[in-house]
Motif scaffolding. Structure first.
Motif, PDB file in Angstrom:
ATOM      1  N   LEU A  32       0.829  -1.211   0.000  1.00 32.25           N
ATOM      2  CA  LEU A  32       0.000   0.000   0.000  1.00 32.25           C
ATOM      3  C   LEU A  32       0.857   1.252   0.000  1.00 32.25           C
ATOM      4  N   THR A  33       1.908   1.257   0.822  1.00 31.43           N
ATOM      5  CA  THR A  33       2.787   2.421   0.891  1.00 31.43           C
ATOM      6  C   THR A  33       3.469   2.688  -0.441  1.00 31.43           C
ATOM      7  N   MET A  34       4.039   1.646  -1.031  1.00 36.58           N
ATOM      8  CA  MET A  34       4.775   1.809  -2.289  1.00 36.58           C
ATOM      9  C   MET A  34       3.850   2.047  -3.479  1.00 36.58           C
ATOM     10  N   SER A  35       2.547   1.841  -3.299  1.00 39.23           N
ATOM     11  CA  SER A  35       1.586   2.141  -4.355  1.00 39.23           C
ATOM     12  C   SER A  35       1.042   3.558  -4.219  1.00 39.23           C
ATOM     13  N   LEU A  36       0.632   3.916  -3.003  1.00 41.95           N
ATOM     14  CA  LEU A  36      -0.036   5.202  -2.791  1.00 41.95           C
ATOM     15  C   LEU A  36       0.910   6.386  -2.928  1.00 41.95           C
ATOM     16  N   VAL A  37       2.130   6.251  -2.417  1.00 38.78           N
ATOM     17  CA  VAL A  37       3.070   7.377  -2.487  1.00 38.78           C
ATOM     18  C   VAL A  37       3.362   7.791  -3.932  1.00 38.78           C
ATOM     19  N   PRO A  38       3.666   6.858  -4.852  1.00 41.58           N
ATOM     20  CA  PRO A  38       3.893   7.279  -6.242  1.00 41.58           C
ATOM     21  C   PRO A  38       2.652   7.881  -6.901  1.00 41.58           C
ATOM     22  N   ILE A  94       9.620   3.464  -5.376  1.00 37.70           N
ATOM     23  CA  ILE A  94       8.716   4.611  -5.433  1.00 37.70           C
ATOM     24  C   ILE A  94       9.120   5.609  -6.518  1.00 37.70           C
ATOM     25  N   ILE A  95      10.415   5.874  -6.670  1.00 33.86           N
ATOM     26  CA  ILE A  95      10.862   6.881  -7.636  1.00 33.86           C
ATOM     27  C   ILE A  95      10.469   6.527  -9.072  1.00 33.86           C
ATOM     28  N   PRO A  96      10.797   5.341  -9.576  1.00 28.22           N
ATOM     29  CA  PRO A  96      10.386   5.022 -10.956  1.00 28.22           C
ATOM     30  C   PRO A  96       8.876   5.024 -11.146  1.00 28.22           C
ATOM     31  N   LEU A  97       8.129   4.505 -10.163  1.00 25.14           N
ATOM     32  CA  LEU A  97       6.679   4.472 -10.300  1.00 25.14           C
ATOM     33  C   LEU A  97       6.088   5.876 -10.343  1.00 25.14           C
ATOM     34  N   THR A  98       6.732   6.809  -9.654  1.00 22.30           N
ATOM     35  CA  THR A  98       6.282   8.203  -9.713  1.00 22.30           C
ATOM     36  C   THR A  98       6.438   8.759 -11.126  1.00 22.30           C
ATOM     37  N   PHE A  99       7.565   8.488 -11.748  1.00 17.56           N
ATOM     38  CA  PHE A  99       7.787   8.977 -13.118  1.00 17.56           C
ATOM     39  C   PHE A  99       6.866   8.279 -14.113  1.00 17.56           C
ATOM     40  N   TYR A 100       6.616   6.984 -13.914  1.00 23.83           N
ATOM     41  CA  TYR A 100       5.663   6.288 -14.780  1.00 23.83           C
ATOM     42  C   TYR A 100       4.279   6.941 -14.663  1.00 23.83           C
ATOM     43  N   GLY A 101       3.910   7.277 -13.438  1.00 22.52           N
ATOM     44  CA  GLY A 101       2.617   7.933 -13.234  1.00 22.52           C
ATOM     45  C   GLY A 101       2.553   9.303 -13.883  1.00 22.52           C
ATOM     46  N   MET A 102       3.631  10.045 -13.796  1.00 26.19           N
ATOM     47  CA  MET A 102       3.674  11.373 -14.435  1.00 26.19           C
ATOM     48  C   MET A 102       3.532  11.257 -15.950  1.00 26.19           C
ATOM     49  N   ALA A 103       4.097  10.206 -16.522  1.00 28.06           N
ATOM     50  CA  ALA A 103       4.012  10.018 -17.982  1.00 28.06           C
ATOM     51  C   ALA A 103       2.568   9.868 -18.438  1.00 28.06           C
ATOM     52  N   SER A 157      -1.921   0.528 -12.480  1.00 25.89           N
ATOM     53  CA  SER A 157      -0.589   0.109 -12.942  1.00 25.89           C
ATOM     54  C   SER A 157       0.435   0.152 -11.808  1.00 25.89           C
ATOM     55  N   SER A 158       0.343   1.148 -10.929  1.00 27.72           N
ATOM     56  CA  SER A 158       1.280   1.245  -9.805  1.00 27.72           C
ATOM     57  C   SER A 158       1.101   0.073  -8.854  1.00 27.72           C
ATOM     58  N   ILE A 159      -0.154  -0.251  -8.537  1.00 35.48           N
ATOM     59  CA  ILE A 159      -0.423  -1.375  -7.638  1.00 35.48           C
ATOM     60  C   ILE A 159       0.128  -2.677  -8.220  1.00 35.48           C
TER      61      ILE A 159
END
Length: 225
Positions: A32-38, A94-103, A157-159
């Protein structure tokens, strides 16, 4: 006395909260933490970047191109490259998933703001709205359905992608898959899949509910059509 391997329910009961880091409860919390934060970080970063791309049109193409390149990068090699900087920590995932989300979210913000009709903007200006007030009370509410549609994609996708981090020891529920690979046993696999799918469905449902609450005029318009 019953012989043979335990059933899936017995296995879940035994491993739900063992007090160890690899208990199902702890893995679920980490997931949950590594999904919600990104998801939240991507939204916070994509909103101003999307606004900038709408304000300065020339900025959108290079930003979109860069984000497309980032989105095309396989997650596992990126995790491995970051280990030397962030170590074997949740930050590495968390860092890569954040950038994937921004894309995904930057184009959604741009498309959402571009969907605001010109006559609506002109009416707001004629009513004396300042640019900030027009953005907050007129443009962003109209853009909300498009932005939330992008956010739903990012959430699911993050989850899902968090589980890949199990290959570097930081994958949340993905740890159940590596455990089953090391010691072939089906209950961890089934449990991991069911919980990840359940998290994705809950997240998607909450975002659909949020859209209904934030855009009541959409329902009203559908009801009168």
């Amino acid at each position: 006395m019953r012989e043979g391997p335990p059933s899936i329910w017995e296995w879940i009961a035994r491993n739900w909260d063992t007090g160890r880091a690899d208990s199902i409860r702890n893995l679920l919390t980490d997931h949950l933490t590594m999904s919600l934060v990104p998801i939240l970080a991507a939204l916070v970063l994509a909103l101003p970047l999307g606004l900038a791309c709408v304000r300065w049109r020339w900025l959108y193409q290079p930003t979109s191109g860069l984000m497309n390149v980032v989105y095309a990068l396989p997650s596992l090699p990126v995790f491995m490259l970051l280990i030397s900087v962030t170590g074997l920590s949740q930050t590495t995932v968390i860092i890569p998933l954040t950038f994937y989300g921004m894309a995904v979210l930057i184009p959604a913000v741009v498309d959402g703001l571009n969907s605001v009709p010109d006559h609506v903007r002109q009416s707001a200006v004629a009513m004396g709205f300042t640019p900030t007030r027009r953005l907050l009370q007129v443009e962003l509410p109209i853009a909300t359905p498009v932005v939330l549609a992008g956010l739903r994609v990012v959430a699911v996708s993050s989850i899902s992608l968090v589980s890949v981090g199990a290959l570097i020891g930081q994958g949340g529920l993905g740890g159940l898959f590596t455990r089953a690979y090391q010691n072939p046993f089906m209950p961890p696999v089934v449990t991991g899949i069911v919980l990840i799918v359940a998290l994705a469905l809950v997240a998607d449902g909450l975002l659909v509910l949020a859209q209904r609450l934030l855009t009541p005029w959409v329902r009203a318009r559908k009801g009168t059509s």
